[in-house]
Design a protein around this motif. Sequence first.
Motif, PDB file in Angstrom:
ATOM      1  N   LYS A 180      -3.074  -1.364   4.092  1.00  0.00           N
ATOM      2  CA  LYS A 180      -4.000  -1.847   2.962  1.00  0.00           C
ATOM      3  C   LYS A 180      -3.552  -1.115   1.758  1.00  0.00           C
ATOM      4  O   LYS A 180      -3.634  -0.071   1.892  1.00  0.00           O
ATOM      5  CB  LYS A 180      -5.317  -1.827   3.239  1.00  0.00           C
ATOM      6  N   ASP A 181      -3.300  -1.733   0.637  1.00  0.00           N
ATOM      7  CA  ASP A 181      -3.212  -1.033  -0.505  1.00  0.00           C
ATOM      8  C   ASP A 181      -4.145  -0.451  -1.427  1.00  0.00           C
ATOM      9  O   ASP A 181      -5.415  -0.517  -0.779  1.00  0.00           O
ATOM     10  CB  ASP A 181      -2.162  -1.858  -1.602  1.00  0.00           C
ATOM     11  N   GLU A 182      -4.272   0.140  -2.393  1.00  0.00           N
ATOM     12  CA  GLU A 182      -5.437   0.796  -3.060  1.00  0.00           C
ATOM     13  C   GLU A 182      -6.415  -0.131  -3.425  1.00  0.00           C
ATOM     14  O   GLU A 182      -7.462   0.095  -3.703  1.00  0.00           O
ATOM     15  CB  GLU A 182      -4.945   1.368  -4.427  1.00  0.00           C
ATOM     16  N   ARG A 183      -6.308  -1.382  -3.486  1.00  0.00           N
ATOM     17  CA  ARG A 183      -7.111  -2.472  -3.695  1.00  0.00           C
ATOM     18  C   ARG A 183      -7.551  -3.279  -2.511  1.00  0.00           C
ATOM     19  O   ARG A 183      -8.390  -4.154  -2.642  1.00  0.00           O
ATOM     20  CB  ARG A 183      -6.479  -3.702  -4.656  1.00  0.00           C
TER      21      ARG A 183
ATOM     22  N   ASP B 170      -5.683  -4.960  -0.493  1.00  0.00           N
ATOM     23  CA  ASP B 170      -4.906  -6.156  -0.188  1.00  0.00           C
ATOM     24  C   ASP B 170      -3.973  -5.862   1.011  1.00  0.00           C
ATOM     25  O   ASP B 170      -3.529  -4.569   0.829  1.00  0.00           O
ATOM     26  CB  ASP B 170      -4.133  -6.610  -1.456  1.00  0.00           C
TER      27      ASP B 170
ATOM     28  N   ARG C 163       2.005  -8.620  -1.046  1.00  0.00           N
ATOM     29  CA  ARG C 163       2.636  -8.143  -2.120  1.00  0.00           C
ATOM     30  C   ARG C 163       4.105  -7.897  -2.043  1.00  0.00           C
ATOM     31  O   ARG C 163       4.581  -7.672  -0.600  1.00  0.00           O
ATOM     32  CB  ARG C 163       2.044  -6.867  -2.695  1.00  0.00           C
TER      33      ARG C 163
END
Length: 207
Positions: free
Chosen positions: A142-145, A147, A207
């Motif tokens: 999971k990225d910083e947002r 997602d 992404r």
Amino acid sequence: MFKSVAKLAVVLGIVTGGYLVGQSPTEAQSLKASYIAVGASALVPYGWVDFCNRYAGECATKPMPALDVNFTPQSFKVIKRINAWVNSNIKAKADNDHWGMVDRWDYPTDGYGDCEDFVLLKRRLLMEEGFPRQGLLVTVVKDERGDGHAVLTVKTNQGEFILDNLVEEVKPWSRVPYKFVKRQSQSDPNLWVDIGEETSAPLVVSR
């Protein structure tokens, strides 16, 4: 399929040596990396299952003993070269725009793909360079947002490194700003293991 990937590399101009970015071999030797703690078996991502249904020959593999990549200045050159080439020559395109569906894992043979397509191509090209399959692990994070995102973990005898389509530099896993969710088992790419806290909800990598 392998011929299509090789053809893609030739058409887009991949070079088999000398294309380097980021750290020099001397700096590579000084990199400090550690190992990711993995847990119990995890739900296999739908994207991998669907990929295997379309490319059954690639997934019809037998379990093998875990084997790490031998980390040397030369092997790190190859890792960086392939990471840089794929990032430079494949253009990011969301699955909805590319395939008309929410999530599809595939080789970017037309020059377009999203994160997992970058990962699959890097994995394939590194295997063609002689790197062991067991050390090249498709990984969901999971990225910083918050997602979903996919990266390639290269597990070496000197620690684990991340190949990411969003970042040029090949970094130790502990230096990327992601929450690790799950990845392929070293012994069998069709089995997946949890990383960190257990997650029950399906995660679409986008992404």
